[in-house]
Scaffold this motif. Structure first.
Motif, PDB file in Angstrom:
ATOM      1  N   GLN A  59     -19.031  -3.094 -20.387  1.00 11.99           N
ATOM      2  CA  GLN A  59     -19.882  -3.241 -19.198  1.00 11.99           C
ATOM      3  C   GLN A  59     -19.616  -2.139 -18.167  1.00 11.99           C
ATOM      4  N   ILE A  60     -18.790  -1.164 -18.523  1.00 14.55           N
ATOM      5  CA  ILE A  60     -18.580  -0.020 -17.632  1.00 14.55           C
ATOM      6  C   ILE A  60     -19.571   1.058 -18.037  1.00 14.55           C
ATOM      7  N   ASN A  61     -20.588   1.274 -17.208  1.00 18.16           N
ATOM      8  CA  ASN A  61     -21.697   2.155 -17.582  1.00 18.16           C
ATOM      9  C   ASN A  61     -21.533   3.577 -17.080  1.00 18.16           C
ATOM     10  N   TYR A  62     -20.810   3.746 -15.956  1.00 17.40           N
ATOM     11  CA  TYR A  62     -20.697   5.073 -15.364  1.00 17.40           C
ATOM     12  C   TYR A  62     -19.237   5.403 -15.091  1.00 17.40           C
ATOM     13  N   ALA A  63     -18.908   6.681 -15.204  1.00 16.05           N
ATOM     14  CA  ALA A  63     -17.572   7.138 -14.806  1.00 16.05           C
ATOM     15  C   ALA A  63     -17.740   8.431 -14.024  1.00 16.05           C
ATOM     16  N   MET A  64     -17.134   8.495 -12.846  1.00 15.77           N
ATOM     17  CA  MET A  64     -17.286   9.659 -11.966  1.00 15.77           C
ATOM     18  C   MET A  64     -15.927  10.289 -11.727  1.00 15.77           C
ATOM     19  N   LEU A  65     -15.877  11.613 -11.812  1.00 13.31           N
ATOM     20  CA  LEU A  65     -14.615  12.309 -11.631  1.00 13.31           C
ATOM     21  C   LEU A  65     -14.743  13.369 -10.544  1.00 13.31           C
ATOM     22  N   GLY A  66     -13.868  13.294  -9.563  1.00 14.01           N
ATOM     23  CA  GLY A  66     -13.756  14.370  -8.572  1.00 14.01           C
ATOM     24  C   GLY A  66     -12.504  15.136  -8.935  1.00 14.01           C
ATOM     25  N   THR A  67     -12.605  16.422  -9.157  1.00 13.01           N
ATOM     26  CA  THR A  67     -11.453  17.128  -9.722  1.00 13.01           C
ATOM     27  C   THR A  67     -11.135  18.428  -9.002  1.00 13.01           C
ATOM     28  N   THR A  68      -9.861  18.788  -9.032  1.00 17.77           N
ATOM     29  CA  THR A  68      -9.411  20.047  -8.439  1.00 17.77           C
ATOM     30  C   THR A  68      -9.144  21.098  -9.513  1.00 17.77           C
ATOM     31  N   HIS A  69      -9.507  20.806 -10.778  1.00 17.28           N
ATOM     32  CA  HIS A  69      -9.187  21.733 -11.879  1.00 17.28           C
ATOM     33  C   HIS A  69      -9.668  23.156 -11.601  1.00 17.28           C
ATOM     34  N   CYS A  70     -10.936  23.287 -11.193  1.00 17.57           N
ATOM     35  CA  CYS A  70     -11.523  24.630 -11.055  1.00 17.57           C
ATOM     36  C   CYS A  70     -10.897  25.380  -9.886  1.00 17.57           C
ATOM     37  N   VAL A 225     -14.037   3.032 -23.639  1.00 20.47           N
ATOM     38  CA  VAL A 225     -15.121   3.000 -22.648  1.00 20.47           C
ATOM     39  C   VAL A 225     -16.159   4.050 -23.030  1.00 20.47           C
ATOM     40  N   ASP A 226     -17.407   3.610 -23.198  1.00 18.86           N
ATOM     41  CA  ASP A 226     -18.461   4.563 -23.531  1.00 18.86           C
ATOM     42  C   ASP A 226     -19.408   4.630 -22.335  1.00 18.86           C
ATOM     43  N   ALA A 227     -18.997   5.395 -21.304  1.00 21.65           N
ATOM     44  CA  ALA A 227     -19.777   5.423 -20.059  1.00 21.65           C
ATOM     45  C   ALA A 227     -20.441   6.779 -19.920  1.00 21.65           C
ATOM     46  N   LYS A 228     -21.481   6.809 -19.082  1.00 17.34           N
ATOM     47  CA  LYS A 228     -22.125   8.086 -18.762  1.00 17.34           C
ATOM     48  C   LYS A 228     -21.258   8.785 -17.714  1.00 17.34           C
ATOM     49  N   VAL A 229     -20.921  10.042 -17.972  1.00 18.54           N
ATOM     50  CA  VAL A 229     -19.938  10.733 -17.132  1.00 18.54           C
ATOM     51  C   VAL A 229     -20.621  11.656 -16.115  1.00 18.54           C
ATOM     52  N   PHE A 230     -20.136  11.610 -14.871  1.00 19.03           N
ATOM     53  CA  PHE A 230     -20.634  12.500 -13.812  1.00 19.03           C
ATOM     54  C   PHE A 230     -19.452  13.144 -13.100  1.00 19.03           C
ATOM     55  N   PHE A 231     -19.710  14.305 -12.502  1.00 17.09           N
ATOM     56  CA  PHE A 231     -18.678  14.983 -11.713  1.00 17.09           C
ATOM     57  C   PHE A 231     -19.098  15.042 -10.256  1.00 17.09           C
ATOM     58  N   GLY A 232     -18.116  14.957  -9.354  1.00 18.14           N
ATOM     59  CA  GLY A 232     -18.403  15.104  -7.940  1.00 18.14           C
ATOM     60  C   GLY A 232     -18.651  16.569  -7.619  1.00 18.14           C
TER      61      GLY A 232
END
Length: 519
Positions: A59-70, A225-232
């Motif tokens: 039931q976890i549909n979305y996952a959002m990541l804010g990252t400092t990698h770049c 978890v098979d969620a749709k992934v987004f980035f901040g």
């Protein structure tokens, strides 16, 4: 059937994660240490927040990541792509070569394959010289096998994108889909050198963005978890993975931006100053109309001047792990160094041997962490003076960020915000919301998706009204490409600046559309 989402924010000290339900209530939250390879920290945070929430994984549909990698890759000069640099603008721009003013160590990495080709446009859209397509074919064959991304910049491409896309098509034909191409008119605004720099940096961090995206998706898969992934991205909204790998530079500074959005959501404030205190730095940003105020100045990243959109953030070197020293004349020196993620080994209250700002607030009785008895050797005078210095440094930064002399609401977020008192000079009221420690992860989870365009239009062609409509439609298309639903898209930011020195009644238009995630 419920609809949950995971929000994650990677900071210099902690990686925070939250799970929200469809009403955006926080179901569970965690703070894990950021790890050297970053991905392990993300994996631990995902695992922890899932284990403690009992939310069904399907039931976890979305996952959002804010990252400092770049950001980190550019600042540390590590893991950067092999970049080809093509400037279209000879003979007009030969006086100043690409990468001028970029620090030597970075120029040595990024300046291996630099070419300047005939072509480009004047500020009014007239052609300076025809594009030398033969030369572009030649360069493309030369770059094959040597680079994995190319930055294409043409003179005045925000006025006419024609030569950039011609070059793009040739490069794509010769190099195939494995080499990523960055086009300057999609990234920066008018000034050539800053726009070129932004495009080169964008091309340089494509691999980092791709491996981060893969790492994040794999961490979720590993947990089932098979969620749709987004980035901040750094205007407080989200973008899809495909968009992120194309424009990775837009993730720079999305950490403070997520905190600003999270603070707005947690306090229901749309206009305020947000103070985000981490382990290493305090970031102060401005909420205007629920979104972060954008900076209007050229921004330096890792010593490189660029001109793409960035939030207006000021950073003060004060965090929960900042080291406190006494100068020889008895005054107090804070930082700028910090024990960072080793706070729980190094600080006095945790049995370490380093005096940190956390020790000072515990000694003043303003926070309860660790073992206060370890602090008996700190003199009351030293503690008072250190605390006063800390608060004054933040108050000076508040004054800098305010646009008027009137006091303004202040929202304190971030794990280190226990350092600050409930009253601050310049603040009309100080909010300290629930879940303040993970406001950044909440900000990434609740965000909308946006798209933005900034280019020069000739109003004579379609007339003013039709041109403005056209520009807004282009921004909406960008938002839909980034993953927004078309049902509730709205234009959240619009400005047009007439350019009197251009014929054809030219106007520079900036439009931004935002909406909820497409189902």
């Amino acid at each position: 059937m419920h609809n949950y989402r995971i929000g994650i924010d990677v900071g210099g000290t902690h990686t925070d994660a939250v799970i929200l339900d469809q009403e955006f209530n926080v179901i569970s939250e965690t703070k894990q240490q950021t790890t050297t390879d970053v991905s392990t920290g993300i994996y631990h945070a995902v695992k922890e927040v899932l284990d403690s929430s009992n939310v069904p994984k399907d039931q976890i549909n979305y996952a959002m990541l804010g990252t400092t990698h770049c950001t980190n890759a550019i600042v540390e000069r590590k893991r950067l792509n092999n970049v080809g640099v093509i400037r279209i603008g000879a003979p007009a721009t030969l006086g100043i070569k690409p990468l001028v003013g970029v620090p030597d160590d970075l120029r040595n990495i990024l300046g291996q394959h630099v070419h300047i080709v005939r072509g480009g446009h004047e500020f009014d859209g007239r052609t300076i010289a025809e594009l030398d397509t033969e030369k572009i074919y030649e360069i493309a064959h030369d770059l094959k096998g040597k680079v994995d991304s190319v930055a294409i910049t043409s003179v005045f491409s925000p006025v006419s994108t024609e030569h950039e896309y011609e070059a793009y098509n040739i490069l794509q034909e010769v190099l195939g889909d494995d080499v990523s191409l960055s086009v300057s008119s999609e990234i920066g605004s008018v000034g050539l050198l800053e726009r070129e720099n932004a495009t080169i940096l964008n091309a340089a961090v494509v691999n980092v963005a791709r491996s981060t995206a893969d790492g994040f998706i794999n961490a979720l898969k590993k947990e089932g978890v098979d969620a749709k992934v987004f980035f901040g991205q750094n205007d407080g909204t989200l973008m899809s993975v495909e968009y992120t790998v194309k424009y990775p530079i837009l993730t720079i500074a999305c950490g403070p931006t997520n905190s600003i959005r999270g603070a707005s959501y947690l306090t229901n404030q749309s206009d305020a100053l947000v103070i985000d205190v981490g382990g290493t730095t305090t970031d102060i940003g401005v909420l205007t109309g629920s979104f972060p105020r954008q900076s209007s100045l050229a921004v330096e990243i890792g010593g490189v001047r660029t001109n793409f959109r960035m939030p207006d953030i000021t950073s003060v070197g004060i965090g929960g792990g900042t080291i406190v020293r006494e100068n020889s004349d008895g005054t107090i020196k804070l930082g700028p160094d910090s024990v960072g993620y080793q706070l729980q080994e190094k600080a006095l209250v945790f049995g370490g041997d380093t005096v940190t700002t956390t020790d000072i607030v515990v000694a003043k009785g303003l926070a309860q962490v660790g073992e206060p008895s370890h602090l008996s050797n700190l003199s009351e005078d030293f503690v008072d003076q250190a605390y006063r210095t800390l608060v004054e440094n933040v108050e000076v930064a508040i004054e800098k960020m305010k646009t008027s002399a009137e006091p303004i609401p202040v929202i304190l977020v971030g794990g280190g915000s226990i350092l600050l008192p409930d009253e601050l000079e310049g603040a009309s009221v100080v909010h300290r919301p629930n879940n303040f420690g993970v406001a950044n992860a909440i900000g990434s989870a609740i965000a909308q998706v946006s798209g933005q365009i900034e280019r020069v239009f000739a109003l004579d062609e379609l007339g003013r009204e039709a041109t403005i409509e056209h520009a807004k439609q282009l921004a909406m298309n960008e938002a839909i490409n980034a993953g927004a639903s078309e049902n509730d898209l709205e234009i959240v930011d619009f400005e047009d600046v007439p350019l009197a020195y251009l014929p054809g009644n030219a106007t520079k238009i900036k439009a931004k559309a935002a909406g909820t995630l497409a189902e």
